[in-house]
Design a protein around this motif. Structure first.
Motif, short mmCIF file in Angstrom:
data_model
loop_
_atom_site.label_atom_id
_atom_site.label_comp_id
_atom_site.label_asym_id
_atom_site.label_seq_id
_atom_site.Cartn_x
_atom_site.Cartn_y
_atom_site.Cartn_z
N GLU A 23 0.85 -1.19 0.00
CA GLU A 23 0.00 0.00 0.00
C GLU A 23 0.89 1.25 0.00
OE1 GLU A 23 -3.42 0.69 0.08
OE2 GLU A 23 -3.63 -1.39 -0.58
N THR A 24 0.65 2.15 -0.94
CA THR A 24 1.56 3.29 -1.13
C THR A 24 1.54 4.28 0.03
OG1 THR A 24 -0.16 4.47 -2.37
CG2 THR A 24 1.41 3.13 -3.62
N THR A 25 0.50 4.23 0.86
CA THR A 25 0.41 5.16 1.99
C THR A 25 0.90 4.54 3.31
OG1 THR A 25 -1.92 4.51 2.19
CG2 THR A 25 -1.43 6.55 1.00
N ASN A 26 1.45 3.33 3.26
CA ASN A 26 2.02 2.74 4.47
C ASN A 26 3.07 3.66 5.07
OD1 ASN A 26 0.52 0.39 4.24
ND2 ASN A 26 2.14 -0.78 3.24
N ASP A 27 3.20 3.63 6.38
CA ASP A 27 4.22 4.43 7.05
C ASP A 27 4.77 3.63 8.23
OD1 ASP A 27 5.91 6.38 7.94
OD2 ASP A 27 4.35 7.84 8.40
N PHE A 28 5.99 3.13 8.06
CA PHE A 28 6.64 2.34 9.09
C PHE A 28 7.80 3.13 9.71
CE2 PHE A 28 5.19 -0.72 5.81
CZ PHE A 28 4.32 -1.47 6.57
N GLY A 29 8.17 2.74 10.92
CA GLY A 29 9.43 3.18 11.49
C GLY A 29 10.50 2.18 11.04
N THR A 30 10.53 1.03 11.73
CA THR A 30 11.45 -0.06 11.39
C THR A 30 10.63 -1.28 11.01
OG1 THR A 30 13.20 0.73 12.86
CG2 THR A 30 13.23 -1.60 12.31
N VAL A 31 11.10 -2.04 10.00
CA VAL A 31 10.45 -3.30 9.66
C VAL A 31 11.45 -4.44 9.83
CG1 VAL A 31 8.70 -2.36 8.10
CG2 VAL A 31 10.95 -2.96 7.20
N GLU A 32 10.96 -5.54 10.40
CA GLU A 32 11.72 -6.78 10.50
C GLU A 32 10.93 -7.83 9.75
OE1 GLU A 32 13.59 -5.89 14.96
OE2 GLU A 32 11.99 -7.38 14.70
N LEU A 33 11.52 -8.42 8.71
CA LEU A 33 10.77 -9.23 7.77
C LEU A 33 11.38 -10.61 7.60
CD1 LEU A 33 10.59 -6.35 5.16
CD2 LEU A 33 8.72 -7.05 6.67
N THR A 34 10.56 -11.65 7.71
CA THR A 34 10.99 -13.02 7.46
C THR A 34 10.01 -13.65 6.50
OG1 THR A 34 11.97 -13.21 9.67
CG2 THR A 34 11.49 -15.26 8.50
N GLY A 35 10.50 -14.04 5.31
CA GLY A 35 9.62 -14.62 4.32
C GLY A 35 10.39 -15.04 3.09
N SER A 36 9.65 -15.46 2.06
CA SER A 36 10.30 -15.86 0.81
C SER A 36 10.48 -14.62 -0.06
CB SER A 36 9.48 -16.95 0.11
OG SER A 36 8.14 -16.52 -0.10
N ASP A 37 9.53 -14.31 -0.93
CA ASP A 37 9.59 -13.08 -1.71
C ASP A 37 8.91 -11.98 -0.90
OD1 ASP A 37 10.91 -14.24 -3.87
OD2 ASP A 37 9.03 -14.94 -4.73
N VAL A 38 9.66 -10.91 -0.63
CA VAL A 38 9.17 -9.86 0.27
C VAL A 38 9.15 -8.52 -0.44
CG1 VAL A 38 9.62 -8.59 2.40
CG2 VAL A 38 10.00 -11.07 2.31
N THR A 39 7.99 -7.85 -0.40
CA THR A 39 7.84 -6.49 -0.93
C THR A 39 7.30 -5.60 0.17
OG1 THR A 39 7.40 -7.29 -3.17
CG2 THR A 39 6.68 -5.06 -2.64
N VAL A 40 7.94 -4.44 0.35
CA VAL A 40 7.43 -3.49 1.35
C VAL A 40 7.53 -2.09 0.76
CG1 VAL A 40 9.68 -3.29 2.49
CG2 VAL A 40 7.61 -2.70 3.75
#
Length: 495
Positions: free
Chosen positions: A218-235
């Motif tokens: 989503e183009t309006t997402n707003d994160f500070g820090t992201v920690e990601l565990t997965g196969s193909d990852v888009t953020v």
């Protein structure tokens, strides 16, 4: 019992059991300890107080008065709606079975085993679960500024919309994140994780999809820090984003409306792509990160500063254009390129062997640390502070200068064609130099050996002995100053 209006039953601290399946009430008001009521169709719950409350209805369940249940309130409306939305309700635990289910609690609420098409929970305190939640549609949970902890491992949601401070949600398979706001968000799923609404997380969003995909685009997402565990990852983030400790077994794509940084180790098995806006910065400098596949950097216009540390061999993408500085470290690995590189500021390159030999490269200043290092520049190039444990090979289409000490243990070969070479930092330390240029100046803090060289004029200043190991061809003047008083130029061709 058939009561078309209100049935008010007060058993004080004793039990109430109205469990005839053909009962038909309008509204019930119930006061007792363990309270059970059955209605053959719709039922409305008026102001009631109980230790435990069990309601079974053949139709919709509503409430028109505050429900105060200190223990468990179990409401089963079959495939019908449940609407318990009095703002002064106060439950301990609720177990809910229905289609569209709404529950409001004035403070903390615990969700026991519940099944719904859609679930809407609003609480004035923390929200927890003590039983499996099965919601095929949307589960919307609003705890205001309080925590949400839905961590039963057998939970199964369609979409969740979450508002709270520290928010934890576990799903046994796929989960979709709808519009949600949290201080910190922790999502664990046994399947893919997607988003269908804006995610606003001021602190850390930790998403673990195990070996499944994560798509938070989503183009309006707003994160500070992201920690990601997965196969193909888009953020996707609408402004700056920080990457915490993340493990991606497939490809990683990060698109930000601001700068991209990392604060944790990033491990990517596949390709990694980072996109920032015009004049954006990318800084991925965690020293133990590992990008096993190709890494690309892009922007909506120009890239300002880019930095990356990798523990695998690193190939710089074709056509990379950085207006500021490019800092690349391939720790204990080789650094190469796939095509031309244009760097407006300083290139800081560190690796085992460094090979940047594309004829269209255009650098301003390069600082190099490696074993065998090769650099080609289409025009002038400046050599900043560099340490090369074996050999340095520089080829330029313009003048070559130095702005920092050069420490080359083996041979430094510099070819500027018909242009000048000026390596006059007083702390330079070479083994052997091979120099091709017009006016050539070289300074060494101690001994220096002159390999095969060609120049119009040659000026050598050394703090130790000067020797030659190859023919010197100087058409003009060769000036050699060995401050130790020892010069042993044995082979020369000076014309």
């Amino acid at each position: 019992m058939n009561v078309t209006g209100t049935a008010s039953v007060d058993a004080d601290t004793n039990a109430i059991t109205l469990d005839e399946t053909t009962n038909d009430f309008g509204t019930v008001e119930l006061t007792g300890s363990d309270v059970t009521v059955v209605d053959s169709d719709d039922i409305d719950l008026g102001a009631s107080a109980a230790t435990t409350l069990t309601v079974t209805a053949g139709g919709a369940v509503t409430n028109s008065g505050a429900l105060n249940v200190t223990g468990t309130a179990s409401v089963d409306a079959g495939t019908n709606a449940i609407t318990l939305d009095e703002t002064t309700n106060d439950f301990g635990t609720v177990e809910l079975t229905g289609s569209d289910v709404t529950v409001v609690d004035s403070d903390d609420i615990d969700l026991g085993a519940s099944t719904a098409t859609n679930l809407d929970v609003t609480a004035g305190g923390a929200v927890t679960d003590s039983g499996t939640l099965n919601v095929t549609g949307t589960a919307s949970v609003d705890a205001g500024t309080n925590a949400i902890t839905l961590d039963e491992t057998t939970n199964d949601f369609g979409t969740v919309e979450l508002t709270g401070s520290d928010v934890t949600v576990v799903d046994s398979d796929d989960i979709d994140l709808g519009a949600s706001t949290a201080t910190n968000l922790d999502v664990t799923a046994g399947g893919a994780v997607t988003d269908s609404g804006t995610l606003n997380v001021t602190g850390t969003a930790s998403v673990d999809a195990d070996t499944n995909a994560i798509t938070l685009d989503e183009t309006t997402n707003d994160f500070g820090t992201v920690e990601l565990t997965g196969s193909d990852v888009t953020v996707v983030d609408s402004d700056d984003i920080d990457l915490g400790a993340s493990t991606v077994t497939g490809d990683l794509e990060v698109m930000a409306g601001g700068d991209v940084t990392d604060s944790g180790v990033v491990m990517v098995t596949g390709m990694a792509q980072f996109t920032v806006p015009d004049a954006g910065n990318i800084t991925l400098d965690s020293v133990t990160s590992n990008y096993a596949g190709n890494v690309t950097f892009s922007s909506g216009g120009t890239l300002n500063n880019v930095a990356i540390v990798d523990n695998s061999d690193f190939g710089i993408q074709d056509g990379l254009n950085v207006t500021g500085n490019l800092n690349i470290t391939a720790r204990s690995a080789d650094l190469t390129q796939y095509g031309e590189i244009i760097i407006g500021g300083t290139l800081n390159a560190a690796g085992r062997d460094i090979t940047l030999d594309n004829a269209s490269n255009d650098f301003t200043t390069v600082q190099l640390m490696g074993r065998d290092v090769t650099v080609v520049d289409s025009d002038a190039v400046d050599l900043g502070a560099s340490t090369v444990s074996r050999n340095l090979n520089v080829t330029a289409g313009g003048a070559v200068t130095d702005s920092g000490p050069l420490n080359v243990t083996g041979t430094a070969s510099v070819d500027a064609g018909t242009n000048a070479i000026t390596l006059d930092e007083t702390t330079n330390d070479f083994g052997t130099v091979e120099l091709t240029g017009s006016d050539v100046t070289v300074v060494d803090s101690d001994d220096i050996d002159l390999g095969a060289s060609a120049a119009t004029n040659l000026d050598v200043t050394a703090g130790g002995a000067v020797t030659d190991s190859g023919p010197l061809n100087v058409t003009g003047t060769a000036s050699i100053n060995a401050n130790s008083g020892m010069s042993a130029i044995r082979r020369r061709t000076w014309t």
